[in-house]
Design a protein around this motif. Structure first.
Motif, PDB file in Angstrom:
ATOM      1  N   GLU A 160       0.827  -1.200   0.000  1.00 41.60           N
ATOM      2  CA  GLU A 160       0.000   0.000   0.000  1.00 41.60           C
ATOM      3  C   GLU A 160       0.861   1.249   0.000  1.00 41.60           C
ATOM      4  O   GLU A 160       0.572   2.234  -0.689  1.00 41.60           O
ATOM      5  N   ARG A 161       1.983   1.183   0.817  1.00 43.94           N
ATOM      6  CA  ARG A 161       2.881   2.341   0.797  1.00 43.94           C
ATOM      7  C   ARG A 161       3.511   2.519  -0.575  1.00 43.94           C
ATOM      8  O   ARG A 161       3.634   3.633  -1.085  1.00 43.94           O
ATOM      9  N   ALA A 162       3.913   1.392  -1.170  1.00 44.82           N
ATOM     10  CA  ALA A 162       4.492   1.500  -2.519  1.00 44.82           C
ATOM     11  C   ALA A 162       3.482   2.046  -3.508  1.00 44.82           C
ATOM     12  O   ALA A 162       3.793   2.892  -4.362  1.00 44.82           O
ATOM     13  N   ALA A 163       2.212   1.561  -3.387  1.00 47.17           N
ATOM     14  CA  ALA A 163       1.175   2.089  -4.308  1.00 47.17           C
ATOM     15  C   ALA A 163       0.945   3.573  -4.067  1.00 47.17           C
ATOM     16  O   ALA A 163       0.786   4.360  -5.003  1.00 47.17           O
ATOM     17  N   ALA A 164       0.941   3.980  -2.757  1.00 45.93           N
ATOM     18  CA  ALA A 164       0.747   5.409  -2.446  1.00 45.93           C
ATOM     19  C   ALA A 164       1.910   6.232  -2.976  1.00 45.93           C
ATOM     20  O   ALA A 164       1.736   7.317  -3.548  1.00 45.93           O
ATOM     21  N   ASP A 165       3.171   5.667  -2.776  1.00 49.08           N
ATOM     22  CA  ASP A 165       4.333   6.386  -3.314  1.00 49.08           C
ATOM     23  C   ASP A 165       4.262   6.481  -4.831  1.00 49.08           C
ATOM     24  O   ASP A 165       4.569   7.516  -5.427  1.00 49.08           O
ATOM     25  N   GLN A 166       3.855   5.351  -5.439  1.00 47.20           N
ATOM     26  CA  GLN A 166       3.725   5.381  -6.900  1.00 47.20           C
ATOM     27  C   GLN A 166       2.684   6.395  -7.353  1.00 47.20           C
ATOM     28  O   GLN A 166       2.895   7.165  -8.292  1.00 47.20           O
ATOM     29  N   ALA A 167       1.516   6.423  -6.641  1.00 48.37           N
ATOM     30  CA  ALA A 167       0.472   7.403  -7.011  1.00 48.37           C
ATOM     31  C   ALA A 167       0.961   8.821  -6.790  1.00 48.37           C
ATOM     32  O   ALA A 167       0.717   9.728  -7.600  1.00 48.37           O
ATOM     33  N   ALA A 168       1.692   9.028  -5.633  1.00 49.10           N
ATOM     34  CA  ALA A 168       2.224  10.382  -5.371  1.00 49.10           C
ATOM     35  C   ALA A 168       3.232  10.763  -6.444  1.00 49.10           C
ATOM     36  O   ALA A 168       3.261  11.907  -6.917  1.00 49.10           O
ATOM     37  N   ALA A 169       4.099   9.773  -6.827  1.00 55.48           N
ATOM     38  CA  ALA A 169       5.071  10.069  -7.886  1.00 55.48           C
ATOM     39  C   ALA A 169       4.377  10.400  -9.196  1.00 55.48           C
ATOM     40  O   ALA A 169       4.755  11.327  -9.920  1.00 55.48           O
ATOM     41  N   GLU A 170       3.312   9.610  -9.494  1.00 53.79           N
ATOM     42  CA  GLU A 170       2.570   9.905 -10.737  1.00 53.79           C
ATOM     43  C   GLU A 170       1.921  11.286 -10.672  1.00 53.79           C
ATOM     44  O   GLU A 170       1.923  12.041 -11.644  1.00 53.79           O
ATOM     45  N   ARG A 171       1.343  11.597  -9.463  1.00 57.48           N
ATOM     46  CA  ARG A 171       0.738  12.934  -9.353  1.00 57.48           C
ATOM     47  C   ARG A 171       1.795  14.011  -9.487  1.00 57.48           C
ATOM     48  O   ARG A 171       1.576  15.053 -10.136  1.00 57.48           O
ATOM     49  N   ALA A 172       2.955  13.804  -8.830  1.00 57.59           N
ATOM     50  CA  ALA A 172       4.028  14.802  -8.940  1.00 57.59           C
ATOM     51  C   ALA A 172       4.485  14.943 -10.385  1.00 57.59           C
ATOM     52  O   ALA A 172       4.712  16.052 -10.886  1.00 57.59           O
ATOM     53  N   THR A 173       4.605  13.760 -11.046  1.00 58.68           N
ATOM     54  CA  THR A 173       5.006  13.822 -12.466  1.00 58.68           C
ATOM     55  C   THR A 173       3.966  14.567 -13.296  1.00 58.68           C
ATOM     56  O   THR A 173       4.292  15.409 -14.143  1.00 58.68           O
ATOM     57  N   ALA A 174       2.664  14.245 -13.035  1.00 61.25           N
ATOM     58  CA  ALA A 174       1.602  14.943 -13.779  1.00 61.25           C
ATOM     59  C   ALA A 174       1.616  16.432 -13.486  1.00 61.25           C
ATOM     60  O   ALA A 174       1.467  17.271 -14.391  1.00 61.25           O
ATOM     61  N   GLU A 175       1.809  16.783 -12.161  1.00 57.18           N
ATOM     62  CA  GLU A 175       1.842  18.213 -11.826  1.00 57.18           C
ATOM     63  C   GLU A 175       3.051  18.888 -12.467  1.00 57.18           C
ATOM     64  O   GLU A 175       2.963  20.019 -12.960  1.00 57.18           O
ATOM     65  N   ARG A 176       4.215  18.162 -12.430  1.00 53.21           N
ATOM     66  CA  ARG A 176       5.401  18.748 -13.051  1.00 53.21           C
ATOM     67  C   ARG A 176       5.180  18.950 -14.551  1.00 53.21           C
ATOM     68  O   ARG A 176       5.535  19.983 -15.124  1.00 53.21           O
ATOM     69  N   ARG A 177       4.577  17.910 -15.184  1.00 54.17           N
ATOM     70  CA  ARG A 177       4.319  18.051 -16.619  1.00 54.17           C
ATOM     71  C   ARG A 177       3.326  19.187 -16.891  1.00 54.17           C
ATOM     72  O   ARG A 177       3.475  19.958 -17.846  1.00 54.17           O
ATOM     73  N   ALA A 178       2.271  19.283 -15.999  1.00 52.37           N
ATOM     74  CA  ALA A 178       1.310  20.381 -16.174  1.00 52.37           C
ATOM     75  C   ALA A 178       1.985  21.730 -15.996  1.00 52.37           C
ATOM     76  O   ALA A 178       1.741  22.690 -16.737  1.00 52.37           O
ATOM     77  N   ALA A 179       2.875  21.796 -14.939  1.00 53.66           N
ATOM     78  CA  ALA A 179       3.608  23.058 -14.723  1.00 53.66           C
ATOM     79  C   ALA A 179       4.499  23.367 -15.920  1.00 53.66           C
ATOM     80  O   ALA A 179       4.598  24.519 -16.365  1.00 53.66           O
ATOM     81  N   GLU A 180       5.177  22.313 -16.435  1.00 56.79           N
ATOM     82  CA  GLU A 180       6.032  22.536 -17.611  1.00 56.79           C
ATOM     83  C   GLU A 180       5.208  22.993 -18.807  1.00 56.79           C
ATOM     84  O   GLU A 180       5.598  23.911 -19.534  1.00 56.79           O
ATOM     85  N   ARG A 181       4.026  22.317 -19.000  1.00 53.33           N
ATOM     86  CA  ARG A 181       3.164  22.745 -20.126  1.00 53.33           C
ATOM     87  C   ARG A 181       2.681  24.180 -19.928  1.00 53.33           C
ATOM     88  O   ARG A 181       2.640  24.980 -20.863  1.00 53.33           O
ATOM     89  N   GLU A 182       2.286  24.507 -18.654  1.00 53.57           N
ATOM     90  CA  GLU A 182       1.825  25.866 -18.389  1.00 53.57           C
ATOM     91  C   GLU A 182       2.951  26.874 -18.633  1.00 53.57           C
ATOM     92  O   GLU A 182       2.744  27.945 -19.218  1.00 53.57           O
ATOM     93  N   ALA A 183       4.176  26.509 -18.131  1.00 54.06           N
ATOM     94  CA  ALA A 183       5.312  27.408 -18.364  1.00 54.06           C
ATOM     95  C   ALA A 183       5.590  27.556 -19.860  1.00 54.06           C
ATOM     96  O   ALA A 183       5.865  28.653 -20.355  1.00 54.06           O
ATOM     97  N   ALA A 184       5.513  26.390 -20.575  1.00 50.24           N
ATOM     98  CA  ALA A 184       5.742  26.470 -22.024  1.00 50.24           C
ATOM     99  C   ALA A 184       4.669  27.326 -22.698  1.00 50.24           C
ATOM    100  O   ALA A 184       4.959  28.147 -23.578  1.00 50.24           O
ATOM    101  N   ASP A 185       3.387  27.126 -22.272  1.00 53.38           N
ATOM    102  CA  ASP A 185       2.314  27.939 -22.851  1.00 53.38           C
ATOM    103  C   ASP A 185       2.517  29.409 -22.531  1.00 53.38           C
ATOM    104  O   ASP A 185       2.320  30.292 -23.386  1.00 53.38           O
ATOM    105  N   ARG A 186       2.910  29.698 -21.244  1.00 55.37           N
ATOM    106  CA  ARG A 186       3.134  31.097 -20.874  1.00 55.37           C
ATOM    107  C   ARG A 186       4.288  31.681 -21.682  1.00 55.37           C
ATOM    108  O   ARG A 186       4.234  32.808 -22.168  1.00 55.37           O
ATOM    109  N   ALA A 187       5.366  30.881 -21.830  1.00 52.82           N
ATOM    110  CA  ALA A 187       6.507  31.361 -22.613  1.00 52.82           C
ATOM    111  C   ALA A 187       6.100  31.592 -24.067  1.00 52.82           C
ATOM    112  O   ALA A 187       6.473  32.589 -24.694  1.00 52.82           O
ATOM    113  N   ALA A 188       5.288  30.635 -24.605  1.00 54.94           N
ATOM    114  CA  ALA A 188       4.827  30.811 -25.983  1.00 54.94           C
ATOM    115  C   ALA A 188       3.950  32.058 -26.116  1.00 54.94           C
ATOM    116  O   ALA A 188       4.058  32.827 -27.072  1.00 54.94           O
TER     117      ALA A 188
END
Length: 543
Positions: free
Chosen positions: A153-181
């Motif tokens: 369960e901890r591994a699944a939670a860590d995996q979900a947190a990592a996926e959320r962090a990755t998704a948030e990072r990708r969203a932040a990167e996309r937002e930054a890219a959109d803002r830069a564009a």
């Protein structure tokens, strides 16, 4: 080993995702384990006492049945280590927890015959009750299962947190890219706008410079053309002066040819002597003035511009001074009325002339009397027309004052269209008779405070000055105006109106008006259901 429920491939116990299809391996799925082959039980000892039957073995105790044991794999009797599928630790722990403290249930499996199994020690050992060691092992297995489940369960939670962090990072990167564009696009747009503004300013400056250059060129061309015209005029004047001088010289040569030139004697050169300032000089001989003619130029004569003498139209040069007559004006004949008031001067009489005695007719006094009498007769003859013209002028310049009535009454009226609305200043409110139809004979009476001269009546026919409301009802064609004067007399005038929207004016000329009645004589578009209406009436006049 863990079997993937999607593709059926086997994975290690510590793996959380399938190595073939990538599916998440739930701990509830079945595990595949290997176990050693069963040891053959020793043969039962022979009965020591012949003829005595062996004692029956105690009945084996059945293990607690799991809730979902899953599929089982048959084991070959002669194989070495055999494999069997057992429930996962989570399922086993759950069933153990549920069955702890309960007496073992009797086995539902078929029991072999007592004659076959009574003397089998292995069967007797399997049927023996669980010991404390077995209970401890099961508790340890349950604890391990709980720890493994918590770790999963901890591994699944860590995996979900990592996926959320990755998704948030990708969203932040996309937002930054959109803002830069967006910032880059805005910068590019601002640069384009600035370039367009700079280009527009350059174009405007170039256009202004071109306009200034064109204006300067036009001005220079105009100045050049003016200079050329002046030069041409000056050249023409010089040429005309030369031609006049040549004609004058030719005429002088024709009139008085010069004497033959005599050989001039050599004269010693003389230098002018010095003259003391203030020394009086001998006056020069004045130029003789031309003689005045006895008579002025006759009509049709060429008048010399130098001496004013009259010359025959056939002459080229003046008979008195010899000036060219090329530009000489022609003497005009005076008009009869000019000669009448200012007669031409008569020619001087010869010495000793005596005119005969005679009586002159008084032309001027007689003509003046006749003209004055004709004017007086014309005034007397056309006095009525003159009076009417005078009154018309007064009405035009002074008779445009609005006169408002003090009392208004009607023969009948609708409740929503009373007679007071005919003179309320609103063009969308009107007076209508109470009875629908053409309204012929219905009238409105209006009284005034003081007598005045009625010069004009302004009428807005229909229910309104809006065309839609105007066409929905009917309007008067002819209004009969009956004016009552201060003397008690009445005058009747018909006011014809057009079938159109808006203000209409009808001229009248009635003096000393104190009351007016407007009667409907005929109507446009009258129907039994519609009401004839008059939106506004205004009276103009002067006191």
């Amino acid at each position: 080993m863990i079997v993937c429920p999607s593709c059926g491939s086997r994975n290690e116990d510590d793996e959380q995702f399938c190595g073939e299809c990538g599916n998440y391996l739930d701990w509830d799925e079945v595990q595949v384990v290997e176990e050693p082959a069963a040891v053959a039980a020793p043969a039962p000892a022979a009965s020591s006492v012949a003829g005595t039957a062996p004692a029956p073995a105690p009945a084996p105790l059945a293990e607690p049945a799991p809730a979902d044991p899953g599929p089982r794999v048959e084991r070959a009797p002669d194989a070495g280590p055999s494999t069997r599928e057992v429930p996962s630790p989570r399922t086993t722990a759950r069933h153990q927890t549920a069955t702890d403290g309960l007496p073992p249930a009797p086995s539902t499996a078929s029991v072999p015959a007592a004659s076959d199994d009574a003397s089998d020690p292995a069967v007797a050992a399997a049927a023996a009750p669980d010991t404390e060691q077995d209970v401890a092992e099961r508790a340890a297995a349950a604890e391990r299962d709980a720890e493994a489940r918590a770790a999963a369960e901890r591994a699944a939670a860590d995996q979900a947190a990592a996926e959320r962090a990755t998704a948030e990072r990708r969203a932040a990167e996309r937002e930054a890219a959109d803002r830069a564009a967006a910032e880059k696009a805005a910068a590019q747009k601002a640069a384009r706008d600035e370039e367009a503004a700079r280009q527009a300013a350059a174009d405007a400056a170039a256009a202004q410079q071109a306009a200034e250059a064109r204006a300067a060129a036009d001005k220079a061309a105009a100045e050049k053309a003016a200079a050329e015209r002046e030069a041409e005029i000056k050249a023409a004047e010089e040429k005309a002066a030369q031609e006049r001088a040549a004609r004058t010289a030719a005429a002088a040569a024709l009139v008085a040819p010069p004497p033959p030139a005599r050989p001039a004697a050599p004269v010693a050169a003389q230098q002018p002597a010095a003259v003391r300032p203030g020394t009086p000089q001998a006056p020069r001989k004045p130029r003789p003035a031309p003689k005045a003619d006895d008579a002025p130029p006759a009509p049709g004569d060429l008048v010399c511009g130098h001496c004013g003498a009259g010359n025959a139209p056939t002459r080229k040069f003046c008979r008195r001074c010899g000036t060219s007559l090329a530009d000489a004006p022609v003497a005009q004949r005076r008009s009869w009325w000019s000669r009448l008031w200012r007669p031409d001067p008569k020619a001087a009489r010869a010495a000793g002339y005596r005119p005969p005695r005679r009586r002159r007719f008084p032309t001027r006094p007689v003509v003046a009397i006749v003209v004055i009498g004709a004017i007086v007769a014309a005034v007397l003859a056309f006095r009525p027309e003159i009076d009417r013209a005078r009154i018309s002028l007064l009405d035009r310049f002074q008779g445009n004052t609005a006169v408002n009535p003090t009392q208004i009454a009607a023969s009948s009226e609708l409740p929503e269209r009373p007679a007071a609305q005919i003179r309320d200043g609103a063009t969308n409110l009107a007076w209508s008779p109470a009875v629908p139809g053409d309204g012929v004979g219905q009238f409105v009476d209006m009284a005034f405070a003081q007598p005045f001269r009625l010069t004009r009546v302004l009428v807005i026919p229909g229910a309104s000055d809006v065309e839609k409301d105007f066409l929905e009802g009917s309007s008067p064609r002819v209004l009969t105006l009956t004016a009552t004067t201060s003397a008690g007399t009445q005058q009747t005038v018909d006011l014809p109106l057009a079938d159109r929207v808006g203000l209409q004016s009808v001229a009248t000329s009635i003096d000393d008006v104190v009351a007016v009645r407007l009667t409907i004589s005929s109507t446009y578009r009258a129907t039994p259901e519609t009401h004839v209406a008059i939106a506004e009436v205004e009276f103009r006049g002067r006191s």
